[in-house]
Design a protein around this motif. Structure first.
Motif, PDB file in Angstrom:
ATOM      1  N   ARG A   1     -40.541  29.976  -3.256  1.00  0.00           N
ATOM      2  CA  ARG A   1     -39.583  28.950  -2.798  1.00  0.00           C
ATOM      3  C   ARG A   1     -40.310  27.736  -2.241  1.00  0.00           C
ATOM      4  O   ARG A   1     -39.944  26.591  -2.546  1.00  0.00           O
ATOM      5  N   ARG A   2     -41.341  27.983  -1.428  1.00  0.00           N
ATOM      6  CA  ARG A   2     -42.092  26.853  -0.857  1.00  0.00           C
ATOM      7  C   ARG A   2     -42.797  26.054  -1.946  1.00  0.00           C
ATOM      8  O   ARG A   2     -42.812  24.814  -1.909  1.00  0.00           O
TER       9      ARG A   2
ATOM     10  N   MET B   1     -41.458  40.123   0.036  1.00  0.00           N
ATOM     11  CA  MET B   1     -41.040  39.025   0.895  1.00  0.00           C
ATOM     12  C   MET B   1     -42.014  37.849   0.806  1.00  0.00           C
ATOM     13  O   MET B   1     -41.598  36.684   0.765  1.00  0.00           O
ATOM     14  N   ARG B   2     -43.309  38.157   0.726  1.00  0.00           N
ATOM     15  CA  ARG B   2     -44.316  37.097   0.683  1.00  0.00           C
ATOM     16  C   ARG B   2     -44.232  36.303  -0.613  1.00  0.00           C
ATOM     17  O   ARG B   2     -44.276  35.067  -0.598  1.00  0.00           O
TER      18      ARG B   2
ATOM     19  N   SER C   1     -43.557  44.035   2.190  1.00  0.00           N
ATOM     20  CA  SER C   1     -44.197  42.803   2.655  1.00  0.00           C
ATOM     21  C   SER C   1     -44.585  41.898   1.480  1.00  0.00           C
ATOM     22  O   SER C   1     -44.439  40.678   1.561  1.00  0.00           O
TER      23      SER C   1
ATOM     24  N   GLY D   1     -41.664  35.982  -2.631  1.00  0.00           N
ATOM     25  CA  GLY D   1     -40.437  35.202  -2.636  1.00  0.00           C
ATOM     26  C   GLY D   1     -40.546  33.955  -1.781  1.00  0.00           C
ATOM     27  O   GLY D   1     -40.101  32.866  -2.190  1.00  0.00           O
ATOM     28  N   ARG D   2     -41.164  34.090  -0.611  1.00  0.00           N
ATOM     29  CA  ARG D   2     -41.333  32.938   0.284  1.00  0.00           C
ATOM     30  C   ARG D   2     -42.257  31.894  -0.325  1.00  0.00           C
ATOM     31  O   ARG D   2     -41.966  30.691  -0.293  1.00  0.00           O
ATOM     32  N   LEU D   3     -43.387  32.341  -0.908  1.00  0.00           N
ATOM     33  CA  LEU D   3     -44.324  31.405  -1.528  1.00  0.00           C
ATOM     34  C   LEU D   3     -43.713  30.709  -2.740  1.00  0.00           C
ATOM     35  O   LEU D   3     -43.965  29.517  -2.968  1.00  0.00           O
TER      36      LEU D   3
END
Length: 236
Positions: A62-63, A55-56, A52, A58-60
């Motif tokens: 990119r955003r 994934m978190r 988790s 990586g998502r943050l």
């Protein structure tokens, strides 16, 4: 003599060729079983955090990269924030903290430029620290498992070995066949402790480095935004 050899051969043929973890668990003492279950649950939770968190982050990342790229191209920061300033984006929260302090600092008739600059820096630094704290929220569990799990497994091992020696005294037999099963079950608890601790330590070190890097990136963004607001203060 022939019958004895046949019995020995039959016994050897019926012995397991390799260790069976499930069998070791089922035959273990109740205390050792509790230790094993706790370590297995800790290991499952560790891997859930690892997946988790990866994934978190990586998502943050990119955003945040998309947000920062668009932010520095915007001409009207407040309009940009109203359209793109989502709470799920850490740099956006830093900007919101800066803009909130900016509105309060310039609300009076006279503006204390140096005081306003310091307050802006404090507000955005606090926002950066808060975002880093939220990101590293579950890492403490990894550190705890990494440091405690080996000792919990060792406790299970010590208890199992104590139980094996107790069986020696009960059966008045010190042969290896009597103590080997209990010692195997006890050592399995240590193996489970290491199985939970090793990934936790590696993940904690790796993720701590990523959190520090992310915090440094936010701090650079905040410093650049502070410089922009400072230039506007000088124009007032």
């Amino acid at each position: 003599m022939t019958n004895s050899l046949s019995q020995i051969a039959s016994g050897l043929g019926g012995s397991p060729e390799r260790l069976d973890p499930l069998e070791l668990f089922l035959q273990a003492d109740i205390v050792v079983q509790i230790v094993m279950v706790g370590l297995i649950l800790a290991s499952v939770w560790v891997w859930a955090i690892i997946i988790s968190f990866s994934m978190r982050v990586g998502r943050l990342s990119r955003r945040s990269e998309r947000y920062e790229s668009a932010f520095w191209k915007a001409r009207d920061i407040e309009s940009f924030q109203s359209e793109h300033g989502k709470p799920a984006i850490p740099p956006s929260n830093v900007v919101n903290a800066g803009l909130a302090e900016w509105d309060r600092s310039i609300a009076g008739k006279s503006v204390d430029r140096e005081g306003a600059r310091q307050r802006l820096q404090l507000a955005m630094d606090s926002a950066v620290a808060l975002e880093a704290e939220k990101l590293s929220d579950r890492l403490n569990f990894l550190a705890t498992v990494g440091s405690v799990a080996p000792f919990v497994g060792l406790f299970g091992t010590v208890w199992g070995i104590m139980n094996s020696f107790f069986q020696i005294g009960q059966q008045q037999n010190s042969s290896l066949a009597v103590v080997a099963p209990g010692i195997s079950e006890a050592l399995f608890a240590t193996a489970l402790g290491l199985f939970a601790a090793i990934p936790a330590v590696i993940a904690y070190n790796r993720f701590s480095h990523r959190v520090n890097g992310f915090e440094a990136r936010l701090q650079r963004f905040a410093d650049r935004f502070l410089a922009t607001l400072s230039r506007q203060l000088e124009a007032k």
